[in-house]
Scaffold this active site. Structure first.
Site, short mmCIF file in Angstrom:
data_model
loop_
_atom_site.label_atom_id
_atom_site.label_comp_id
_atom_site.label_asym_id
_atom_site.label_seq_id
_atom_site.Cartn_x
_atom_site.Cartn_y
_atom_site.Cartn_z
N GLY A 74 -3.43 -1.20 -0.02
CA GLY A 74 -3.55 -1.87 -1.32
C GLY A 74 -3.61 -3.38 -1.21
CG LEU A 75 -6.89 -5.23 -0.76
CD1 LEU A 75 -7.81 -5.79 -1.85
CD2 LEU A 75 -7.48 -5.56 0.61
CB CYS A 133 -10.56 -2.74 -0.29
SG CYS A 133 -8.94 -1.95 -0.41
CB THR A 196 -11.68 3.11 5.51
OG1 THR A 196 -11.44 2.51 4.23
CG2 THR A 196 -10.91 2.37 6.57
C1 SIN Z 1 -6.03 -1.86 2.17
O1 SIN Z 1 -5.39 -2.93 2.18
O2 SIN Z 1 -5.76 -0.95 1.38
C2 SIN Z 1 -7.16 -1.64 3.11
C3 SIN Z 1 -8.17 -2.72 3.04
C4 SIN Z 1 -9.58 -2.26 3.19
O3 SIN Z 1 -9.84 -1.10 3.48
O4 SIN Z 1 -10.48 -3.07 2.99
#
Ligand code: SIN
Length: 320
Positions: A74-75, A133, A196
């Protein structure tokens, strides 16, 4: 024999070698500098930075899957002001790697404000726009799955900075070339791919998802063939735009696969969790690979994949 030349040109950036670390898997640099000299790397990409600090998603937010890993962080990050005060000084002191700051936001204006805020800061060699993301309610992948949304965002950020702009593409699309074309047309000088793949893991004993947000982003060797296919497709369609390959690179041989498919450089991500030394081992492995084959330069690998002239039986969406 003379050592092979590992330097790589990535649009406006000259890298001492093609080994980069992927955003979100390498902290802000010092975390790994305790383990080895990160000055050896070609590039470091920071965790995505947002305007305000973010606590991230509720736990559990990581789960190991066959040959891979699901995450929904979640960044989580310190926010731009704390980044400048507490993280950038270390990065500024590095001599070897290009320092790339990953930017994320919920709206075009947030991305633009971030780029403007960081544009004048010393010690930053470029930005990587995270438009991919899959773990946020707003922004993130929303921009990266639609060519018009991609173009609008990239154009606005490109106008707000003089720094080289990398755009990180999502694999969660039917036509990655359309998104790549939109990003390049709007001012991206370099593309990195892939982020991803959206996935889900289930606990059959409790009938519950393994990740609190239900879905997460799948990374690791499980996604490597998808990443290679997309790098190859984008390289065929847009041979002039430099690419950074990402997706399950554990070894030098994996990295060579990406370069043969058209990547000029590559990012090591999930491997950092399994083997923190992976990037430097890959660097050494790449040197050995080139030396054994009497190749004078890593550039010789880029786009070298030998494919049959007639691509019979390959779906049009893939063959381009
Ligand atoms: C995340 O922080 O949830 C992953 C970041 C991303 O996949 O870009």
């Amino acid at each position: 024999m003379k050592q092979p030349d590992l330097s790589i040109r990535l649009g406006p950036l000259n890298l001492q070698n093609p080994v980069m670390t992927a955003s979100g898997t390498f902290g802000y640099g010092p975390e790994y500098h305790r383990l080895y000299d990160v000055n050896l790397l070609g590039g470091i990409v920071t965790k995505s930075i947002t305007l305000k600090p973010r606590p991230g998603n509720p736990a559990p937010r990581i789960y190991e899957t066959p040959s891979g890993m699901l995450n929904s962080i979640g960044l989580q990050n310190v926010g731009v002001e704390a980044f400048v005060k507490t993280k950038l000084p270390f990065l500024r002191g590095l001599r070897g790697p290009k320092v790339i700051v990953s930017l994320a936001g919920e709206s075009v204006s947030e991305y633009v404000a971030l780029a403007r805020r960081l544009d004048g800061e010393k010690g930053i060699d470029g930005f990587e726009l995270n438009i991919s993301c899959p773990n946020c309610e707003q922004g993130g992948m929303e921009f990266g799955v639609d060519p018009r949304g991609t173009a609008r965002l990239v154009k606005a950020v490109a106008a707000a900075t003089r720094r080289p702009l990398i755009v990180k593409l999502s694999p969660n699309v039917t036509d990655v070339v359309a998104i790549a074309r939109a990003a390049a047309g709007a001012g991206a000088q370099i593309l990195s791919l892939i982020n991803t793949l959206v996935g889900l893991a289930v606990d059959p004993a409790r009938w519950k998802p393994r990740i609190a947000t239900v879905t997460g982003g799948l990374s690791g060797p499980a996604i490597r063939p998808v990443a290679l296919r997309m790098v190859w497709q984008v390289h065929r369609a847009l041979p002039k735009i430099p690419l950074i390959g990402i997706g399950g690179i554990l070894t030098a041989a994996d990295a060579v696969e990406f370069m043969l498919c058209g990547a000029s450089a590559f990012q090591v991500g999930t491997a950092n969790y399994v083997n923190p030394q992976a990037p430097v081992e890959i660097l050494q492995g790449l040197r050995t690979y080139l030396t054994e084959r009497k190749l004078v330069s890593a550039k010789k690998l880029v786009g070298g994949l030998k494919v049959p002239r007639v691509l019979r039986g390959i779906p049009k969406v893939v063959a381009g």
